[in-house]
Design a protein around this motif. Structure first.
Motif, mmCIF file in Angstrom:
data_model
loop_
_atom_site.group_PDB
_atom_site.id
_atom_site.type_symbol
_atom_site.label_atom_id
_atom_site.label_comp_id
_atom_site.label_asym_id
_atom_site.label_seq_id
_atom_site.Cartn_x
_atom_site.Cartn_y
_atom_site.Cartn_z
ATOM 1 N N ILE A 1 42.328 -135.836 50.505
ATOM 2 C CA ILE A 1 42.684 -136.608 51.693
ATOM 3 C C ILE A 1 44.154 -136.344 51.956
ATOM 4 C CG2 ILE A 1 42.918 -138.893 52.732
ATOM 5 C CD1 ILE A 1 40.812 -139.890 50.756
ATOM 6 N N GLU A 2 44.464 -135.832 53.140
ATOM 7 C CA GLU A 2 45.880 -135.703 53.502
ATOM 8 C C GLU A 2 46.307 -136.975 54.212
ATOM 9 O OE1 GLU A 2 49.046 -132.545 55.254
ATOM 10 O OE2 GLU A 2 47.181 -132.675 56.375
ATOM 11 N N TYR A 3 47.550 -137.366 53.989
ATOM 12 C CA TYR A 3 48.109 -138.498 54.721
ATOM 13 C C TYR A 3 49.581 -138.236 54.967
ATOM 14 C CZ TYR A 3 50.125 -140.116 50.262
ATOM 15 O OH TYR A 3 50.838 -140.210 49.094
ATOM 16 N N PHE A 4 50.090 -138.811 56.044
ATOM 17 C CA PHE A 4 51.511 -138.733 56.362
ATOM 18 C C PHE A 4 52.143 -140.066 55.986
ATOM 19 C CE2 PHE A 4 49.675 -136.275 60.185
ATOM 20 C CZ PHE A 4 49.400 -135.177 59.378
ATOM 21 N N ALA A 5 53.326 -140.016 55.425
ATOM 22 C CA ALA A 5 54.001 -141.250 55.026
ATOM 23 C C ALA A 5 55.496 -141.093 55.203
ATOM 24 C CB ALA A 5 53.676 -141.595 53.571
ATOM 25 N N LEU A 6 56.135 -142.113 55.742
ATOM 26 C CA LEU A 6 57.584 -142.138 55.878
ATOM 27 C C LEU A 6 58.045 -143.581 55.998
ATOM 28 C CD1 LEU A 6 58.712 -141.126 59.463
ATOM 29 C CD2 LEU A 6 56.344 -141.535 58.897
ATOM 30 N N GLY A 7 59.341 -143.760 55.836
ATOM 31 C CA GLY A 7 59.911 -145.093 55.844
ATOM 32 C C GLY A 7 60.316 -145.512 54.448
ATOM 33 N N THR A 8 60.541 -146.790 54.245
ATOM 34 C CA THR A 8 60.938 -147.327 52.944
ATOM 35 C C THR A 8 59.820 -147.107 51.927
ATOM 36 O OG1 THR A 8 62.225 -149.025 54.089
ATOM 37 C CG2 THR A 8 61.785 -149.361 51.748
ATOM 38 N N GLU B 1 43.513 -136.529 45.720
ATOM 39 C CA GLU B 1 42.202 -135.935 45.493
ATOM 40 C C GLU B 1 41.098 -136.977 45.638
ATOM 41 O OE1 GLU B 1 42.070 -133.975 41.762
ATOM 42 O OE2 GLU B 1 43.579 -132.467 42.305
ATOM 43 N N ARG B 2 39.974 -136.531 46.189
ATOM 44 C CA ARG B 2 38.792 -137.386 46.237
ATOM 45 C C ARG B 2 38.052 -137.291 44.902
ATOM 46 N NH1 ARG B 2 37.356 -138.913 51.355
ATOM 47 N NH2 ARG B 2 38.282 -137.754 53.093
ATOM 48 N N PRO B 3 37.453 -138.379 44.465
ATOM 49 C CA PRO B 3 36.706 -138.334 43.197
ATOM 50 C C PRO B 3 35.574 -137.309 43.220
ATOM 51 C CG PRO B 3 37.057 -140.604 43.896
ATOM 52 C CD PRO B 3 37.493 -139.741 45.026
ATOM 53 N N GLU B 4 34.960 -137.121 44.379
ATOM 54 C CA GLU B 4 33.832 -136.192 44.475
ATOM 55 C C GLU B 4 34.276 -134.768 44.773
ATOM 56 O OE1 GLU B 4 34.301 -138.030 48.631
ATOM 57 O OE2 GLU B 4 34.692 -138.499 46.514
ATOM 58 N N GLY B 5 35.593 -134.540 44.855
ATOM 59 C CA GLY B 5 36.121 -133.222 45.175
ATOM 60 C C GLY B 5 36.741 -133.198 46.555
ATOM 61 N N GLY B 6 37.681 -132.267 46.767
ATOM 62 C CA GLY B 6 38.387 -132.206 48.036
ATOM 63 C C GLY B 6 39.592 -133.132 48.034
ATOM 64 N N ARG C 1 44.718 -131.211 56.878
ATOM 65 C CA ARG C 1 44.334 -130.568 55.616
ATOM 66 C C ARG C 1 43.351 -131.409 54.807
ATOM 67 N NH1 ARG C 1 50.596 -128.869 54.157
ATOM 68 N NH2 ARG C 1 50.891 -127.449 55.921
ATOM 69 N N SER C 2 42.791 -132.425 55.401
ATOM 70 C CA SER C 2 41.785 -133.231 54.713
ATOM 71 C C SER C 2 40.448 -132.494 54.667
ATOM 72 C CB SER C 2 41.586 -134.583 55.424
ATOM 73 O OG SER C 2 42.690 -135.435 55.217
ATOM 74 N N THR C 3 39.813 -132.515 53.518
ATOM 75 C CA THR C 3 38.523 -131.855 53.348
ATOM 76 C C THR C 3 37.461 -132.523 54.229
ATOM 77 O OG1 THR C 3 39.129 -131.394 51.058
ATOM 78 C CG2 THR C 3 36.809 -131.137 51.651
ATOM 79 N N PHE C 4 36.622 -131.698 54.852
ATOM 80 C CA PHE C 4 35.579 -132.246 55.712
ATOM 81 C C PHE C 4 34.476 -132.867 54.880
ATOM 82 C CE2 PHE C 4 31.532 -131.791 58.037
ATOM 83 C CZ PHE C 4 31.815 -132.653 59.087
#
Length: 593
Positions: A296-303, A289-294, A350-353
């Motif tokens: 941030i989507e991120y992709f993560a994989l690996g160790t 979540e962003r502090p101001e609302g909305g 899916r990240s908020t604009f």
């Protein structure tokens, strides 16, 4: 300077805002031509560039000019949508033969059903009528018990099978659904697969109200997989058989649920036969979540606790296609002891604009991700236009960024210089985005939809222009075309504001002096790259004090798609060797299916 200060409607008198009838006719005709042949985008961009150079773009950006073009673009996109739907309907028989799926249910992350309107009462009663005790399952959602049971398996879960073995019901969870290319809101899928052509025809006939004659024809068509054999089997002329098939496709395609039908018939059986072995990195999509609302989507994989490598891709998002093929990257990342993290820019996926003036704001996102994930030091790897975000992040975190790897080096400070000779995709940002942002707002959605509907023509044009076998081999991959299509659909699922903003950021100056960047830069530039020039990479290397440039012989713009294994090693600070261009890299393993 205000974003719209240059060539804005406020700076032009109404008398000078009208485009000449001849120019407007040429532009509007080309818009409609693009609906039929999207390989003409280079011509379209060139025409707009000529208007800008001639000073006529103010008339296009006037209130009336934008309204006229908006109307034509909307009509052209409707035409393109209809043609795309027609192609989908024409492939119905082939898709059914491949998939052999007649019934389905789609659910969101909470287990709520998304598609009850697509099942008739007969199909629902037969397909979703409980287990061996005959108890009907509720229509309002996927039982939580099933979702919990799936969580312990993380693989296709068989629910029921009929006594004759002609059909089986299978549940697919989030880790597998993301590989199907379904709309982003679909998280769970329950499929009933049948191998009986007559049952397929009967269920489709009941669902879509096909006449007995149409049902009989469809059953024969699915059985023979050949229109001439089908016409003989049902005692019809070949022309009558063609009419029957066309009528059936139109009945299904014009049901008002084209997108869901297309998703449901997207080769489920072939997907079930794919490698769905359990993988700890199969679920790569995460949010904070962003502090101001909305969010941030991120992709993560690996160790999970491995060395962080933050990746910024170009606009297509398929340089490192971690959504479709996470299992291809995991062995490399695990061997390197690394974790790949891909932040999604505002308004994409899916990240908020959030409206931003430049890509400098991407550093704020990295700061939030670092705090949430406990990241101290990290490396960056980018592809093409992704260099803008990577360089901004490196400049903001010079004391924490160990190195930056730039593949297919885009030099932001040479945007204006490249506009004269650059690729037409580069000109969209470097010329139109910089000098005519209002036109960019209708151009980008049209371009994105055009690519989604027929990526093949775009790829073929790039193949025809490629000057090395390495580039042609990458662009000729059918799986790559599907990746581009699916990734762009995902990228614009929430609208086009994020992609439009990305293009505007690409057209801007970097905003800081590369000579002040005290971070090691490793530049890898193909000598056959037709998008980003060797000269631009050389100029960037000469300006950045800690830059090392590697010219890759016989490689082009798309080289990261085949060479990501050793590029990731370079980002991780591990030993690596640059192979010859004829190796083809891990492309076959990365782009399977």
């Amino acid at each position: 300077m205000n974003d719209n200060a240059v060539n804005s409607p406020e700076n032009a008198s109404e008398s000078s805002q009208r485009l000449s009838p001849a120019h407007f006719a040429q532009l509007s005709h080309l818009i409609y031509d693009l609906a039929l042949d999207n390989s003409r985008w280079a011509e379209m961009v060139g025409r707009i560039e000529a208007l800008i150079d001639a000073g006529d773009i103010a008339s296009v950006e006037s209130t009336q000019g934008l309204e006229d073009l908006r109307r034509h673009v909307e009509r052209a996109m409707e035409i393109s949508d209809r043609l795309s739907a027609g192609r989908d309907e024409g492939e119905l028989g082939r898709k059914l033969l491949v998939s052999l799926s007649v019934s389905f249910q789609l659910f969101d992350s909470d287990g709520q059903e998304l598609s009850p309107e697509l099942m008739s009462s007969q199909a629902t009663a037969e397909t979703f009528a409980g287990g061996h005790d005959g108890e009907r399952r509720p229509r309002d959602g996927l039982p939580q018990a099933l979702r919990r049971q799936y969580a312990t398996m993380q693989q296709p879960m068989r629910l029921t099978a009929d006594e004759e073995g002609a059909a089986e019901e299978i549940l697919l969870g989030p880790n597998l659904v993301q590989k199907l290319g379904l709309p982003a809101r679909v998280v769970w899928v329950r499929l009933r697969l049948t191998r009986d052509p007559q049952r397929i025809a009967a269920n489709l006939g009941a669902t879509y109200g096909l006449s007995p004659g149409r049902r009989k024809f469809l059953g024969a068509f699915l059985e023979h997989a050949d229109l001439r054999k089908t016409s003989t089997a049902v005692d019809l002329s070949y022309e009558s058989a063609r009419t029957y098939l066309k009528d059936i496709c139109q009945t299904i395609g014009l049901s008002g649920q084209t997108e869901l039908i297309r998703a449901a018939l997207h080769s489920p059986l072939s997907v079930l036969n794919a490698d769905f072995s359990r993988s700890d990195g199969a679920s790569v999509r995460h949010q904070i979540e962003r502090p101001e609302g909305g969010v941030i989507e991120y992709f993560a994989l690996g160790t999970p606790d491995g060395y962080p490598i933050i990746h910024y891709d170009a606009l297509s998002g398929v340089g490192l296609d971690v959504l479709r093929f996470p299992e291809a990257f995991e062995p490399i990342l695990n061997r390197l002891g690394a974790r790949l993290i891909v932040p999604c820019r505002p308004g994409t996926f899916r990240s908020t604009f959030i409206r931003r003036k430049s890509a400098a704001g991407d550093a704020q996102d990295v700061g939030l991700l670092s705090a949430a994930l406990g990241i101290d030091r990290f490396a960056l790897i980018s592809n093409s236009f992704g260099a803008i975000s990577a360089l901004h992040v490196a400049a903001a975190f010079q004391d924490r960024c160990d190195r930056v790897v730039l593949a297919s080096v885009h030099n932001p400070d040479r945007g204006a210089e490249r506009s004269a000779t650059g690729n037409y995709l580069h000109k969209i940002s470097a010329v139109i985005g910089r000098r005519s942002p209002l036109v960019l707002r209708w151009l980008i959605p049209f371009l994105c939809k055009s690519v989604i509907q027929d990526p093949g023509k775009f790829a073929q044009k790039a193949i025809d222009e490629a000057t090395c076998d390495h580039e042609k081999a990458i662009l000729s991959s059918p799986s790559l075309l599907r990746s581009v299509q699916l990734m762009l659909e995902e990228r614009t699922a929430s609208g086009f504001e994020g992609v439009i903003q990305e293009h505007r950021h690409i057209g801007r100056d970097l905003g800081f002096d590369l000579a002040d960047l005290d971070v090691p830069l490793h530049l890898f530039q193909g000598d056959c790259d037709r998008m980003n020039s060797v000269e631009g990479a050389v100029a960037l290397a000469e300006k950045a004090p800690r830059a090392t440039l590697h010219i890759l012989e016989g490689m082009g713009h798309s080289m990261i798609k085949a060479e990501w294994d050793w590029l990731l090693a370079a980002a991780a600070g591990a030993d690596y060797d640059i192979p010859a261009a004829d190796r083809r890299g891990p492309l076959a393993e990365a782009l399977v299916g």
